[in-house]
Design an enzyme around this catalytic site. Structure first.
Site, PDB file in Angstrom:
ATOM      1  N   CYS A 117      -5.567  -1.116 -12.056  1.00  0.00           N
ATOM      2  CA  CYS A 117      -6.003  -0.764 -13.399  1.00  0.00           C
ATOM      3  C   CYS A 117      -5.958   0.724 -13.687  1.00  0.00           C
ATOM      4  CB  CYS A 117      -7.445  -1.227 -13.638  1.00  0.00           C
ATOM      5  SG  CYS A 117      -7.660  -2.993 -13.636  1.00  0.00           S
ATOM      6  N   CYS A 150     -10.991   7.071  -2.657  1.00  0.00           N
ATOM      7  CA  CYS A 150      -9.851   6.377  -2.050  1.00  0.00           C
ATOM      8  C   CYS A 150      -8.761   7.371  -1.670  1.00  0.00           C
ATOM      9  CB  CYS A 150      -9.299   5.343  -3.022  1.00  0.00           C
ATOM     10  SG  CYS A 150      -7.774   4.554  -2.454  1.00  0.00           S
ATOM     11  N   SER A 183       7.838   8.693  -4.645  1.00  0.00           N
ATOM     12  CA  SER A 183       6.602   9.291  -4.137  1.00  0.00           C
ATOM     13  C   SER A 183       6.736   9.857  -2.735  1.00  0.00           C
ATOM     14  CB  SER A 183       5.454   8.282  -4.192  1.00  0.00           C
ATOM     15  OG  SER A 183       5.774   7.110  -3.473  1.00  0.00           O
ATOM     16  N   ASP A 202       9.110   8.518   3.871  1.00  0.00           N
ATOM     17  CA  ASP A 202       8.530   7.587   2.908  1.00  0.00           C
ATOM     18  C   ASP A 202       7.019   7.773   2.936  1.00  0.00           C
ATOM     19  OD1 ASP A 202       8.459   5.695   0.960  1.00  0.00           O
ATOM     20  OD2 ASP A 202       9.419   4.112   2.128  1.00  0.00           O
ATOM     21  N   ASP A 203       6.355   7.390   1.859  1.00  0.00           N
ATOM     22  CA  ASP A 203       4.925   7.655   1.806  1.00  0.00           C
ATOM     23  C   ASP A 203       4.106   6.648   2.590  1.00  0.00           C
ATOM     24  OD1 ASP A 203       5.224   5.516   0.143  1.00  0.00           O
ATOM     25  OD2 ASP A 203       4.391   6.462  -1.640  1.00  0.00           O
ATOM     26  N   CYS A 227      -8.017  -4.108   1.711  1.00  0.00           N
ATOM     27  CA  CYS A 227      -8.913  -3.357   0.843  1.00  0.00           C
ATOM     28  C   CYS A 227      -9.669  -4.351  -0.034  1.00  0.00           C
ATOM     29  CB  CYS A 227      -8.122  -2.389  -0.042  1.00  0.00           C
ATOM     30  SG  CYS A 227      -9.157  -1.512  -1.234  1.00  0.00           S
ATOM     31  N   CYS A 261      -8.580   1.042   4.766  1.00  0.00           N
ATOM     32  CA  CYS A 261      -7.324   0.333   5.024  1.00  0.00           C
ATOM     33  C   CYS A 261      -6.608   0.875   6.261  1.00  0.00           C
ATOM     34  CB  CYS A 261      -6.406   0.406   3.805  1.00  0.00           C
ATOM     35  SG  CYS A 261      -5.981   2.088   3.290  1.00  0.00           S
TER      36      CYS A 261
END
Length: 544
Positions: A53, A322, A369, A431-432, A468, A529
């Site tokens: 969201c 987070c 990203s 890569d992230d 999560c 996580c």
């Protein structure tokens, strides 16, 4: 990240069950079963790593009716938050003079398809809130579109919510026991109805909305950022742990170029905005002011903004923002904790180069990203950065539909290789993150086919090991590749010459390096996580 815009390719996990060695201790069966119970009956849940969201609110200052098109400001604000959810969106506005009715438009799909010229004309108002959604805890259906609007004895109330209540079942029982009906399985409707309950200390002469909000925050300490609209004001609320982001901006006059050297608090205000992220502020003529503090209730009116109260973390625990907002979810031009997300990702790349150096000719990234971290890695390693992947801009984000098959179909057509940059080179590809591990393999094959001599994968975050329960869609451990294969085994599985992750301590170091916060002793980040250390305790301690 191994995309879900980039997160696609995760297909073969079913074949991996029973193969390889786990890189962490197994999840307690009770914890796993409780997670299933929590989501049972609450709609389909995608297996990708997705945020669910974005919330946005705007209010004009001064004389009403305003000359500012509030609905357009909100719509553009939601466009800037589109990366946080693509399944549905909604806008609710108020003209500020009628407590009974709000103007509402909601629908399924992308924002530019939901809000047409005709629908925008109906959204007249001097204040309003908006929401863009990706479902984690309730089905992808129009009935779950936000903002939710309820009509109380004291007028209409609209609520938009980002996050997921960790103790939703106990709160649901509490609300139902008071004779309140619920029409959806959405946490957000539950929050809306809970706000209609009288606070324990009672009310005199009408509703005490700050007291009701405080009561909700005591009943549910995790996890949410809320925008709540009444007839003529908006409340912004952030949970006491600060798990989900929320910030405030000031709409300034269009002639503000003459004031570029002025501090934002010196600039005149034509309105105020509140948003999950600051990335859209400049495009709507607003300037970033500050974050809503963890536990803060802030009130926005035509006269300005003020803090109503700040609710402390339970048992004086540290805050738990987070950490994956920095790694992946947020747009790189957003600001958290006094620093731009891009700068943190750059620092993650630098730290990764210190921890996992490798002999190579060039450094590159999986767009988009991973790019900031790749630049950081290249600078620290004193290597050249070069683009090696060409992204097809006309392929939609492959994670927006909660269907594994649709995600997998998007992998092959997403990237092309820039063979002139690749041929004959030893390549470090950044890569992230890696979730399920089935996007990176086809990319490595693509680069080898384009002539790469070596492909070394470096991941600018630690391995994802745990689900999560606070609004990010990582539903089960079985879907996380790091629980099946360690780094060496995963490198072999995806066809890389080597593979290494950033350490948890390294990620924390990168995040905290340039933080600017008022009370550093309270600062903390949720790494559940990555470590299984859940703020507030394990789920079975939270009545799941």
């Amino acid at each position: 990240m191994e995309d879900t815009s980039h997160r696609s390719q995760h297909a073969e996990l079913g074949q991996l069950a029973g193969q390889g060695t786990s890189s962490s201790a197994p999840l307690a069966p009770a914890m796993a079963s409780l997670a299933v119970q929590k989501r049972a009956g609450r709609g389909a849940v995608s297996s990708g790593l997705t945020h669910e969201c974005g919330v946005f609110g705007a209010i004009a200052t001064g004389v009403w009716p305003t000359q500012i098109d509030v609905a357009q400001v909100i719509c553009l604000g939601l466009v800037a938050l589109q990366h946080r959810g693509q399944e549905s969106a909604g806008i609710v506005t108020s003209e500020g003079n009628c407590a009974k009715n709000f103007n509402v438009h909601k629908g399924m799909g992308m924002i530019n398809n939901i809000f047409t010229d005709d629908s925008m004309k109906k959204l007249k108002g001097n204040l309003g809130i908006g929401h863009t959604r990706y479902s984690t805890s309730a089905a992808s259906e129009e009935v779950n579109c936000q903002p939710f609007v309820v009509h109380t004895a004291h007028g209409a109330l609209a609520v938009a919510h980002n996050g997921e209540l960790v103790n939703c079942e106990s709160l649901r029982k509490d609300v139902l026991s008071r004779g309140v009906g619920l029409s959806t399985h959405s946490d957000s409707e539950l929050i809306t109805q809970a706000l209609c309950l009288n606070p324990p200390e009672g009310e005199v002469g009408g509703p005490d909305w700050p007291a009701r909000i405080k009561h909700l925050m005591q009943l549910a300490p995790l996890s949410y950022s809320l925008v709540i609209m009444l007839k003529d004001k908006i409340y912004g609320v952030r949970d006491p742990y600060g798990n989900r982001p929320l910030c405030i901006g000031k709409i300034v006059p269009l002639t503000i170029g003459a004031y570029r050297n002025e501090k934002v608090d010196k600039l005149p205000a034509e309105g105020w905005v509140i948003s999950s992220e600051s990335c859209g502020f400049l495009s709507i003529g607003a300037r970033y002011v500050r974050e809503v503090q963890p536990g803060e209730i802030v009130e926005l009116t035509r006269d300005g903004i003020k803090t109503i109260d700040i609710i402390d973390c339970p048992e004086n625990r540290r805050h738990a923002f987070c950490i994956f907002e920095y790694v992946y979810f947020a747009r790189s031009d957003s600001i958290f904790e006094g620093q731009m997300v891009y700068s943190v990702r750059l620092q993650c790349g630098r730290q990764l180069a210190r921890e996992a150096a490798v002999d190579a000719d060039i450094v590159s990234s999986v767009p988009e990203s991973g790019t900031a971290a790749a630049h950081g890695f290249a600078r620290e390693a004193n290597l050249n950065f070069a683009e090696v992947l060409c992204k097809n801009r006309y392929v939609g984000r492959t994670f927006i539909q909660p269907s594994t098959r649709l995600r997998q179909l998007g992998v092959a057509k997403k990237f092309g290789a820039l063979s002139e940059n690749v041929a004959g080179k030893r390549l470090v590809l950044i890569d992230d993150s890696i979730v399920r591990g089935n996007t990176i393999g086809p990319i490595i094959k693509l680069l080898r086919d384009a002539g790469a001599l070596e492909v070394h994968i470096r991941i600018a975050s630690p391995p994802l090991l745990y689900p999560c329960y606070m609004g990010i869609n990582i539903p089960t451990r079985e879907e996380l590749i790091a629980n099946k294969l360690n780094a060496e085994e995963l490198a072999k599985y995806v066809g890389a010459d080597s593979l290494a992750y950033l350490s948890v301590d390294g990620l924390k170091k990168a995040v905290q390096l340039n933080m600017a916060v008022k009370r550093p002793e309270q600062v903390g980040h949720c790494t559940a996580c990555l470590t299984g250390d859940y703020p507030g305790g394990l789920p079975d301690e939270l009545e799941w």
